[in-house]
Design an enzyme around this catalytic site. Sequence first.
Site, short mmCIF file in Angstrom:
data_model
loop_
_atom_site.label_atom_id
_atom_site.label_comp_id
_atom_site.label_asym_id
_atom_site.label_seq_id
_atom_site.Cartn_x
_atom_site.Cartn_y
_atom_site.Cartn_z
N HIS A 148 -5.44 0.27 0.66
CA HIS A 148 -6.06 -1.29 1.16
C HIS A 148 -7.25 -1.31 1.75
O HIS A 148 -8.10 -2.12 1.89
CB HIS A 148 -5.16 -2.35 1.70
N GLU A 161 -11.69 -3.25 14.26
CA GLU A 161 -10.71 -3.72 14.95
C GLU A 161 -10.32 -3.18 16.27
O GLU A 161 -9.67 -3.73 17.15
CB GLU A 161 -9.37 -3.99 14.25
N ASP A 214 0.72 -1.12 -0.14
CA ASP A 214 -0.05 -0.08 -0.12
C ASP A 214 1.02 1.22 0.18
O ASP A 214 1.45 1.64 1.07
CB ASP A 214 -1.09 0.06 1.21
N GLU A 238 0.00 2.37 13.46
CA GLU A 238 -0.72 2.34 12.21
C GLU A 238 -2.02 1.48 12.69
O GLU A 238 -2.02 0.21 12.74
CB GLU A 238 -0.07 1.48 10.99
#
Length: 351
Positions: free
Chosen positions: A269, A128, A24, A119
């Site tokens: 992505h 998540e 990415d 990240e």
Amino acid sequence: MVSDIDQYFKSYEDLEIHELMLRDKPRNEAYRHAILSNRDLFEDKLVLDVGSGTGILSCLAAQAGARKVFAVEASNLAELSRKIIKENDFENVVEVFNCRIEDFNLPNKVEKVDVIISEFMGFYLLHEGMLDSVLLARDRFLTDGGSLFPDRAVIYVAPCLLSCLFKDWDSVSGIKMRTFAEELRRSKQTKPEIVALKSDDLLATEAVMTFLDLNDLTSKDLNMIEFNEVMVANKIGSFEGVCVWFDVLFPSSGEEVVLSTGPDAEPTHWKQTVVPMPEYNMTVEVGTPIAFKLTLQRHPQHFRRYNIFVEILDPFDEAVEHPVPCQCGMTKCILTKAHLESIEEGSSLAA
């Protein structure tokens, strides 16, 4: 029995996930530019990398002159990251800790770090729930006046077409498949779709769902985020879904670095998250008001998951508030806009 949390970390041992992230380019280049263009924030500083993965961000921090980088990775990928860090000759700067950030303690004689990098972003930013781990690390380990990379985030929303999902069903090798398309649409109402839209697929100019300042954000703030506004179509098309994406922004003493996952940005992505309308198919014209309520709500039992709810509202209902001024074609909005313009014109003449 494998717990949800163990399964979550184990999933990050799949190298294909990391291949996707490492390929990415917008993601990697945004972090590289943000870190290396702010060497003054990293040089001779202590850095904590939360969820360090392959160690790429830790290596960038070392390149920027960090005195020490503490790379915390809960999955067994930590061992591979040690080899990558050694491959780049940063083993004397970057130290890898194979544990959850919740179980991590800074080495003896180190009280706080100067910078936290991570990240943490999932689909629509919050999927998540890793942002909670960054906030915990901020509260426990970041010195007063320290820096977060990134330190701000914006979630955007817009009504959209879904040509990529629901067009071309009028003829499949000469056979009509509209009935299949209708059933397909209904089957997709239970979960969002991760797709790459184009800016032409948006029916209205995007609106900010929420702005998050990570410097003072709390985990409680992330339990529920709501959007409830009237948006105005700027093109002809079918209202087939609600599109959600995010930007993150980094600290900077110069040109601001932004990593965008929007339809008009270089593809990432993350793509965009879309909630398809199961059966609702409203054709809109330029100026048509589109009203809906979008809610991102943390799952009560699984804190790393979110439930996404969309409620279609009637923009002609008196209880539904329009922005002021509103660009839609409803009489009350046209009159309100004209009134505001006359006040503004009178003020400019008086001046």
